[in-house]
Each structure stands twice: as C-alpha cells, then as structure tokens.
Design a protein around this motif. Structure first.
Motif, PDB file in Angstrom:
ATOM      1  N   SER A 211     -11.181  -2.779  -0.470  1.00  0.00           N
ATOM      2  CA  SER A 211      -9.369  -2.464   0.640  1.00  0.00           C
ATOM      3  C   SER A 211      -9.830  -1.822   2.601  1.00  0.00           C
ATOM      4  CB  SER A 211      -8.451  -2.256  -0.238  1.00  0.00           C
ATOM      5  OG  SER A 211      -7.091  -2.779   0.692  1.00  0.00           O
ATOM      6  N   GLU A 212     -10.797  -0.863   1.936  1.00  0.00           N
ATOM      7  CA  GLU A 212     -10.250  -0.097   2.960  1.00  0.00           C
ATOM      8  C   GLU A 212     -11.214  -0.396   4.392  1.00  0.00           C
ATOM      9  OE1 GLU A 212     -11.041   4.700   2.229  1.00  0.00           O
ATOM     10  OE2 GLU A 212      -9.600   3.816   0.058  1.00  0.00           O
TER      11      GLU A 212
ATOM     12  N   ILE B 235      -3.576  -3.040  -4.366  1.00  0.00           N
ATOM     13  CA  ILE B 235      -4.803  -3.487  -3.611  1.00  0.00           C
ATOM     14  C   ILE B 235      -3.972  -5.403  -2.381  1.00  0.00           C
ATOM     15  CG2 ILE B 235      -6.298  -4.526  -2.944  1.00  0.00           C
ATOM     16  CD1 ILE B 235      -6.324  -1.449  -3.616  1.00  0.00           C
TER      17      ILE B 235
ATOM     18  N   PRO C  19      -5.597  -0.201  -7.342  1.00  0.00           N
ATOM     19  CA  PRO C  19      -6.821   0.285  -7.786  1.00  0.00           C
ATOM     20  C   PRO C  19      -7.494   1.070  -8.416  1.00  0.00           C
ATOM     21  CG  PRO C  19      -5.753   1.733  -5.457  1.00  0.00           C
ATOM     22  CD  PRO C  19      -4.023   0.567  -6.598  1.00  0.00           C
TER      23      PRO C  19
ATOM     24  N   LYS D 299       1.630  -1.247   0.271  1.00  0.00           N
ATOM     25  CA  LYS D 299      -0.318  -0.295   0.055  1.00  0.00           C
ATOM     26  C   LYS D 299       1.124   1.053  -0.344  1.00  0.00           C
ATOM     27  CE  LYS D 299      -2.955  -0.485   3.458  1.00  0.00           C
ATOM     28  NZ  LYS D 299      -4.407  -1.153   4.085  1.00  0.00           N
TER      29      LYS D 299
ATOM     30  N   GLN E 156     -11.065  -0.039  -4.185  1.00  0.00           N
ATOM     31  CA  GLN E 156     -10.389   0.367  -2.967  1.00  0.00           C
ATOM     32  C   GLN E 156     -11.076   0.714  -1.642  1.00  0.00           C
ATOM     33  OE1 GLN E 156      -6.921   2.693  -2.157  1.00  0.00           O
ATOM     34  NE2 GLN E 156      -8.172   3.233  -0.906  1.00  0.00           N
TER      35      GLN E 156
ATOM     36  N   THR F 232     -10.985   3.246 -12.159  1.00  0.00           N
ATOM     37  CA  THR F 232     -11.163   2.851 -11.041  1.00  0.00           C
ATOM     38  C   THR F 232     -11.465   1.879 -11.519  1.00  0.00           C
ATOM     39  OG1 THR F 232     -12.552   5.036  -9.305  1.00  0.00           O
ATOM     40  CG2 THR F 232     -12.713   2.188  -8.597  1.00  0.00           C
TER      41      THR F 232
ATOM     42  N   TYR G   8      -4.314   7.458   1.963  1.00  0.00           N
ATOM     43  CA  TYR G   8      -3.565   7.967   0.694  1.00  0.00           C
ATOM     44  C   TYR G   8      -3.534   8.757   0.555  1.00  0.00           C
ATOM     45  CZ  TYR G   8      -8.089   7.064  -1.070  1.00  0.00           C
ATOM     46  OH  TYR G   8      -9.979   7.347  -1.952  1.00  0.00           O
TER      47      TYR G   8
ATOM     48  N   GLY H 132      -5.517   6.438  -4.478  1.00  0.00           N
ATOM     49  CA  GLY H 132      -6.004   5.212  -3.482  1.00  0.00           C
ATOM     50  C   GLY H 132      -4.224   4.528  -2.986  1.00  0.00           C
TER      51      GLY H 132
END
Length: 275
Positions: free
Chosen positions: A255-256, A185, A205, A136, A252, A212, A175, A181
């Motif tokens: 992932s968060e 990932i 991402p 990341k 993204q 995207t 970020y 992003g």
C-alpha cells in the motif's frame, strides 16, 4: 513510511510503449499515420493523449470529430482507470507496443464516462485520494491539508513531477508505530471475466493479534481462486504495476509503495495465458 525511494521512483516512471491508430471507418482527408507515445503507467489516458488528438486532427475535418475515445481489441478503455491498470487488465500478455484504436464517432455511452476537460479528471482523482484517506486515517490527513497541498498533488501528477507529488503524498502514507499500519488498506481487485467492475471491501493490514496481513491473505478472502485451485494448477496471474508480487508480501508495504497516485492498490487478476 518505510523509505524505499527507488521503488517509488520505478513505479512513477513506468512507461508503456503505445501505438495509436485511427479507426478504419473514420472519415479522413488523407491517410492517417499511427502515432507513438510512451504512456506513463500512473497517469490517465485523457490527461496524456492531447498530442494524439492533435495528430489525427490534421487529417480530419472539424465536423467529423466528436469526443475522442479509445479502445483495445473491441474494449472501450475507461479513462478514469489509471493507464497501468488498463494495460495490466486487458493487454499484459500481448507484445509491445500496445495497439490502441482511436475513435471520434459513436461514443459508447454505456461503457464510458464523458471527459470534457482536465477538471473532470482532477475531480475524479481527488475524490479517490479522499476516499483512500478515509480508509487509512478516517480522512484526517487529507482534511488537515490546505487547498494548495491538494493542488500540488494534482499538479505533480498532471505535470509528471515525482518530487512535487511525493512531497505531499508522503504525509498520506504515514502512520504511528502503535498503529502498525493504516486503519484499512485502500484496494480494488479487477477481473475481465466478471460483470462486477471491481471488488472493494474493508481489510486491515494487521490481524487483531498483531500479525501482518499479506497479499495472499487478502486474495484468500476476496478472490480465493487466485491463490488456490482444486488441481493445484495456477489459474490466474495477480498483477500490480506490471509485476506479480510475491503472495507473502505484506499488504501494508504494498500500500505504501505500489499504490497508484490516487492512493489505491489496483490489483488485476487475469487468467493465465493458454498458449
């Protein structure tokens, strides 16, 4: 990160009703009743099954008890995989409670790693977080943290403290606006039908043009059969934390919000149930 705290909470507090039964060939002094637990999806089996061990210790002699290991329908359960991933991968289309069999003999050396203490789990967990942060942020965020911050991440998971964990983990999810992003990932794609433990490759991402990337884009590149089939019939379920996210969901965001505490997206690709 985008603050969808309710999603983070729902993920953290996901539980799986589980029944633990002693394997029939274990030697006991009297009959062993099953033991029931609500297992936290985000934790690890060896971290939350001390009570299970103590329960069965009551009916067994010390000399008959080797290292405890668990299996489901003949498959030894890897303690270093998060509990939610194990359930999604092996049991997501079965009725609850999840029926796990407990063993104290014949440890399956070829299938499982030994776990002699919580320090082993902590070392595995922290190495996953560091690997995720290299993907990341080139490892900059985790390396700039103090040792007490690393400890707080671990203690938050170990003691099931959402706020304690996320006070530090949110820094790993940040970020800059310009970046749009993370660099890459952190994800792993698992299937029970493959000898390969999981698929893990570099995947950004956003595209070079700033578009995207979605879950569908990732699957098309890593496991095309999960999104398309020749006859148009859906052959696989793509499961994260017990749900099937829409393929249009931005990677993204996933992932968060849907990463496990180790900061990886653990994605299960399982064949559609036939019945």
């Amino acid at each position: 990160m985008a603050d969808d705290k309710d999603v983070l909470r729902d993920v953290w507090f996901g539980r799986i009703p589980t029944s633990f039964t002693l394997y029939q060939d274990e030697i006991t002094e009297r009959e062993a009743d099953p033991y029931y637990l609500l297992l936290p999806r985000v934790s690890y089996l060896t971290l939350v099954t001390d009570k299970v061990k103590k329960h069965f210790q009551k009916v067994m002699k010390q000399e008959d008890m080797g290292e405890m290991w668990l299996e489901y329908e003949g498959t030894p359960l890897k303690w270093h995989y998060p509990i939610g991933l194990l359930f999604d991968l092996h049991a997501s289309n079965t009725a609850l409670p999840w029926n796990i069999t407990v063993h104290f003999k014949n440890f399956p050396e070829k299938d499982l790693l030994h776990c002699t203490s919580n320090y082993v789990i902590e070392a595995h967990f922290m190495s996953c977080i560091k690997e995720a942060d290299v993907l990341k942020h080139k490892g900059q965020v985790i390396n700039e943290m103090q040792k007490k911050d690393h400890k707080q991440l671990w203690m938050g998971l170990q003691n099931d403290k959402f706020d304690q964990f996320w006070a530090i983990n949110r820094k790993l999810m940040e970020y800059s606006v310009e970046e749009g992003g993370f660099r890459y990932i952190p994800f792993r794609i698992y299937q029970t039908t493959s000898d390969r433990p999981f698929i893990q490759k570099l995947f950004r991402p956003v595209t070079a043009e700033g578009q995207t990337h979605t879950l569908g884009d990732l699957l098309k590149e890593m496991f095309p059969a999960a999104v398309t089939s020749d006859d148009g019939e859906k052959k696989y379920q793509v499961v994260i934390h017990g749900i099937e996210p829409m393929l249009e969901t931005p990677l993204q965001w996933l992932s968060e919000h849907l990463s496990y505490p180790d900061n990886f997206l653990h994605i299960s690709v399982i064949p559609m149930p036939t019945d």
